[in-house]
Enzyme design. Structure first.
Site, PDB file in Angstrom:
ATOM      1  N   THR A 144       0.827  -1.199   0.000  1.00 52.99           N
ATOM      2  CA  THR A 144       0.000   0.000   0.000  1.00 52.99           C
ATOM      3  C   THR A 144       0.864   1.254   0.000  1.00 52.99           C
ATOM      4  O   THR A 144       1.944   1.272   0.612  1.00 52.99           O
ATOM      5  CB  THR A 144      -0.950   0.023   1.214  1.00 52.99           C
ATOM      6  OG1 THR A 144      -1.539   1.311   1.320  1.00 52.99           O
ATOM      7  CG2 THR A 144      -0.254  -0.294   2.516  1.00 52.99           C
ATOM      8  N   SER A 179      -1.781   3.501  10.308  1.00 53.38           N
ATOM      9  CA  SER A 179      -2.694   2.579  11.010  1.00 53.38           C
ATOM     10  C   SER A 179      -1.951   1.273  11.213  1.00 53.38           C
ATOM     11  O   SER A 179      -0.918   1.018  10.569  1.00 53.38           O
ATOM     12  CB  SER A 179      -3.958   2.318  10.186  1.00 53.38           C
ATOM     13  OG  SER A 179      -3.679   1.386   9.141  1.00 53.38           O
ATOM     14  N   TYR A 181      -3.085  -1.623  10.302  1.00 53.48           N
ATOM     15  CA  TYR A 181      -3.204  -2.342   9.019  1.00 53.48           C
ATOM     16  C   TYR A 181      -2.058  -1.957   8.083  1.00 53.48           C
ATOM     17  O   TYR A 181      -1.379  -2.814   7.521  1.00 53.48           O
ATOM     18  CB  TYR A 181      -4.567  -2.029   8.358  1.00 53.48           C
ATOM     19  CG  TYR A 181      -4.505  -2.147   6.862  1.00 53.48           C
ATOM     20  CD1 TYR A 181      -4.491  -3.394   6.252  1.00 53.48           C
ATOM     21  CD2 TYR A 181      -4.397  -1.009   6.058  1.00 53.48           C
ATOM     22  CE1 TYR A 181      -4.375  -3.508   4.872  1.00 53.48           C
ATOM     23  CE2 TYR A 181      -4.289  -1.112   4.684  1.00 53.48           C
ATOM     24  CZ  TYR A 181      -4.270  -2.362   4.096  1.00 53.48           C
ATOM     25  OH  TYR A 181      -4.133  -2.469   2.741  1.00 53.48           O
ATOM     26  N   HIS A 182      -1.855  -0.639   7.906  1.00 57.15           N
ATOM     27  CA  HIS A 182      -0.793  -0.209   6.996  1.00 57.15           C
ATOM     28  C   HIS A 182       0.586  -0.658   7.508  1.00 57.15           C
ATOM     29  O   HIS A 182       1.483  -0.956   6.727  1.00 57.15           O
ATOM     30  CB  HIS A 182      -0.826   1.318   6.825  1.00 57.15           C
ATOM     31  CG  HIS A 182      -1.999   1.822   6.028  1.00 57.15           C
ATOM     32  ND1 HIS A 182      -3.163   2.284   6.618  1.00 57.15           N
ATOM     33  CD2 HIS A 182      -2.201   1.938   4.693  1.00 57.15           C
ATOM     34  CE1 HIS A 182      -4.012   2.664   5.674  1.00 57.15           C
ATOM     35  NE2 HIS A 182      -3.468   2.469   4.498  1.00 57.15           N
ATOM     36  N   LYS A 185       1.581  -4.044   6.441  1.00 58.93           N
ATOM     37  CA  LYS A 185       2.096  -4.086   5.060  1.00 58.93           C
ATOM     38  C   LYS A 185       3.588  -3.751   5.029  1.00 58.93           C
ATOM     39  O   LYS A 185       4.340  -4.274   4.206  1.00 58.93           O
ATOM     40  CB  LYS A 185       1.317  -3.114   4.180  1.00 58.93           C
ATOM     41  CG  LYS A 185      -0.161  -3.444   4.047  1.00 58.93           C
ATOM     42  CD  LYS A 185      -0.419  -4.399   2.900  1.00 58.93           C
ATOM     43  CE  LYS A 185      -1.889  -4.648   2.701  1.00 58.93           C
ATOM     44  NZ  LYS A 185      -2.174  -5.436   1.510  1.00 58.93           N
TER      45      LYS A 185
HETATM   46  N1  USQ Z   1     -11.529   9.766   4.211  1.00 58.75           N
HETATM   47  C1  USQ Z   1     -12.428  10.817   4.352  1.00 58.75           C
HETATM   48  N2  USQ Z   1     -13.749  10.515   4.465  1.00 58.75           N
HETATM   49  C2  USQ Z   1     -14.229   9.247   4.432  1.00 58.75           C
HETATM   50  C3  USQ Z   1     -13.305   8.183   4.283  1.00 58.75           C
HETATM   51  C4  USQ Z   1     -11.973   8.477   4.185  1.00 58.75           C
HETATM   52  O1  USQ Z   1     -12.046  11.992   4.388  1.00 58.75           O
HETATM   53  O2  USQ Z   1     -15.445   9.074   4.551  1.00 58.75           O
HETATM   54  C5  USQ Z   1     -10.094  10.053   4.058  1.00 58.75           C
HETATM   55  C6  USQ Z   1      -9.204   9.322   5.046  1.00 58.75           C
HETATM   56  O3  USQ Z   1      -9.128  10.031   6.266  1.00 58.75           O
HETATM   57  C7  USQ Z   1      -7.902   9.240   4.283  1.00 58.75           C
HETATM   58  C8  USQ Z   1      -8.335   9.129   2.825  1.00 58.75           C
HETATM   59  O4  USQ Z   1      -9.698   9.577   2.793  1.00 58.75           O
HETATM   60  O5  USQ Z   1      -7.171  10.422   4.431  1.00 58.75           O
HETATM   61  C9  USQ Z   1      -8.255   7.721   2.267  1.00 58.75           C
HETATM   62  O6  USQ Z   1      -9.006   6.872   3.119  1.00 58.75           O
HETATM   63  P1  USQ Z   1      -9.582   5.466   2.616  1.00 58.75           P
HETATM   64  O7  USQ Z   1     -10.477   4.949   3.683  1.00 58.75           O
HETATM   65  O8  USQ Z   1     -10.112   5.572   1.241  1.00 58.75           O
HETATM   66  O9  USQ Z   1      -8.247   4.600   2.486  1.00 58.75           O
HETATM   67  P2  USQ Z   1      -7.324   3.896   3.567  1.00 58.75           P
HETATM   68  O10 USQ Z   1      -7.978   3.665   4.870  1.00 58.75           O
HETATM   69  O11 USQ Z   1      -6.029   4.628   3.599  1.00 58.75           O
HETATM   70  O12 USQ Z   1      -7.103   2.467   2.950  1.00 58.75           O
HETATM   71  C10 USQ Z   1      -7.445   2.139   1.606  1.00 58.75           C
HETATM   72  C11 USQ Z   1      -7.639   0.645   1.516  1.00 58.75           C
HETATM   73  C12 USQ Z   1      -6.350  -0.030   1.836  1.00 58.75           C
HETATM   74  C13 USQ Z   1      -5.253   0.523   0.932  1.00 58.75           C
HETATM   75  C14 USQ Z   1      -5.168   2.028   1.067  1.00 58.75           C
HETATM   76  C15 USQ Z   1      -4.199   2.705   0.159  1.00 58.75           C
HETATM   77  O13 USQ Z   1      -8.668   0.220   2.387  1.00 58.75           O
HETATM   78  O14 USQ Z   1      -6.499  -1.433   1.700  1.00 58.75           O
HETATM   79  O15 USQ Z   1      -4.062  -0.070   1.310  1.00 58.75           O
HETATM   80  O16 USQ Z   1      -6.444   2.566   0.750  1.00 58.75           O
HETATM   81  S1  USQ Z   1      -3.519   4.167   0.863  1.00 58.75           S
HETATM   82  O17 USQ Z   1      -4.600   5.016   1.367  1.00 58.75           O
HETATM   83  O18 USQ Z   1      -2.753   4.843  -0.160  1.00 58.75           O
HETATM   84  O19 USQ Z   1      -2.679   3.735   1.967  1.00 58.75           O
END
Ligand code: USQ
Length: 417
Positions: A144, A179, A181-182, A185
């Site tokens: 990720t 997190s 989870y991250h 990874k």
């Molecule tokens: N966010 C909002 N509002 C929401 C949901 C999320 O503002 O309703 C924000 C979060 O705070 C974050 C961003 O949007 O800053 C991305 O959140 P996300 O829930 O889309 O992604 P994340 O939890 O980081 O995890 C997801 C996948 C995970 C993958 C990761 C890639 O669930 O499996 O590894 O995206 S990354 O985000 O680049 O680490």
């Protein structure tokens, strides 16, 4: 090619299995339904009903003539993994078999431990099954972009050349995840790199950003072949969540100031990236790391784009910043390199207005199934125990705890997942 897909029931695993089978590869999809189970336990079921893996494989075969083999079992159990690998003798393993949710990993000790145990054990078992039975097999691991965090310097593609006191060495790029989870990874990457160094494994670690979308060439054949599309606060990623919120008439939930930038990609581009990595494998003894996204957006930009397209379709899309349940920078520098996959031949599908409109139209077909109690964040990064508050759409947002609380401001213990 014999392609073993670990986590073949998941949002990415199932479309990947269909994609490779459609290309004529021999595909075995393995899953233990962990994500289905914990989604059920946390009242976070996906928007569409997804038949079980055997049923989906039968449906897929009826539509296309291509067979996807299925085995239900736990990749964190080495005896099971060893049996699967020694019998199927894969040339490529695509490893998605992980607990995929950052919020889930932050609920409490049992969820944190499950995430740590599952994710590390599935990776460790994959490594050892390969070493013992198919040492030439190419492991394609889904990492990720979150491994890197949001550092105040450019993010390289996996590696960085460091000069120190007149000497130089190449290291894994420094990683600091947001997190548990991250963080698992990151630990996966370290395990893989260790066995690449010592045992000559061939590995591609794909540092993927948040994925969006429902539609793929195969999923479009039959509603029952669609990937599991989550919009809840635990398993839903931000773009998919915003699409559902727009359709349900719920203000888009921007966490905090909304300046969080991430690298996003279309589900179809995940398929393309994984296929490119498989077709052009890493060499033995190579730890190839590729950043996997196609466009950068802040959360605010995403919300505004969904609002513009949604309103043009007759929806009344509002945006509401709510207290951020996570600990993350809400304004930050973000400049990750993205060149490896383009060099391998990736042709990106961008998040155009047309793509957004098509996704909104698809979600609108399932409007009646949207469960609004799954929208507001129920998990806060701030606590270590009783951290799940029942979020009600009419409740106030408790800025101090950073999590939606009922109007009386008391955490609803009953909502403990
Ligand atoms: N966010 C909002 N509002 C929401 C949901 C999320 O503002 O309703 C924000 C979060 O705070 C974050 C961003 O949007 O800053 C991305 O959140 P996300 O829930 O889309 O992604 P994340 O939890 O980081 O995890 C997801 C996948 C995970 C993958 C990761 C890639 O669930 O499996 O590894 O995206 S990354 O985000 O680049 O680490």
């Amino acid at each position: 090619m014999r392609v073993l897909i670990l986590g073949g029931d998941g949002y990415l695993g199932w479309p990947t299995a269909m994609h490779f089978a459609s290309c004529g590869h021999e595909v075995l999809a393995v899953d233990n339904y962990l994500r289905r189970t914990i989604a059920l336990q946390t009242r976070s079921e996906a928007l569409m009903t997804n038949p079980d893996l055997h049923t989906r494989a039968d449906l897929f075969e009826a539509h296309t003539g291509f067979r996807i083999q299925v085995q239900i079992g736990d990749c964190s159990d080495f005896l099971f993994m060893e049996k699967v690998v020694s019998q199927f003798v894969p040339e490529t393993i695509v490893h998605y078999a992980e607990q995929p949710s950052a919020p889930y990993s932050m609920i409490d000790f049992p969820e944190a431990r499950l995430t740590l145990n599952n994710n590390l054990n599935t990776t460790f078992n994959t490594i050892w099954a390969v070493l013992k039975h198919v040492p030439q097999c190419h492991i394609v691991k889904l990492g990720t972009m979150g491994e890197y965090g949001t550092p105040n310097i450019d993010i390289e593609e996996g590696w960085i050349q460091i000069k120190h006191n007149g000497r130089e060495e190449k290291f894994l790029y420094p990683r600091q995840a947001g997190s548990l989870y991250h963080t698992t990874k990151i630990l996966d990457t370290d395990l893989l790199w260790f066995y690449v160094r010592t045992h000559g494994l061939r590995v591609t670690d794909l540092m993927q950003g948040p994925v969006y979308g429902i539609s793929t060439a195969q999923a479009d054949l039959d509603e029952r072949l669609m990937p599991n599309f989550h919009y809840d606060d635990i398993f839903g990623t931000v773009v998919n969540r915003f699409l559902v919120q727009a359709v349900a008439g719920i203000p888009l939930t921007v966490y905090g100031r909304g300046g969080q930038v991430r690298g996003y990609l279309n589900l179809n581009d995940t398929l393309q990236c994984v296929a490119l990595a498989v077709d052009k494998p890493a060499a033995c003894g190579e730890m190839r790391i590729l950043n996997q996204f196609t466009e950068l957006f802040s959360v605010n930009e995403l919300a505004e784009r969904v609002q513009t397209v949604g309103n043009a379709m007759g929806l009344n899309v509002q945006i509401r910043a709510i207290a951020n349940p996570r600990k993350e920078k809400e304004e930050h520098y973000y400049n990750p390199v993205f060149s490896g996959l383009l060099q391998l031949g990736l042709e990106p599908h961008f998040l155009t207005d047309d793509v957004l409109a098509a996704m909104l139209s698809q979600v609108m077909r399932f409007r009646d199934r949207i469960e609004t109690s799954r929208i507001l964040p129920r998990v806060s990064w701030n606590s270590t125990g009783n951290l799940v508050a029942e979020a009600t759409l009419h409740g106030s947002i408790h800025a101090e705890n950073g999590v939606g609380l009922p109007p009386d401001g008391q955490p609803a213990i009953a909502a403990k997942l």
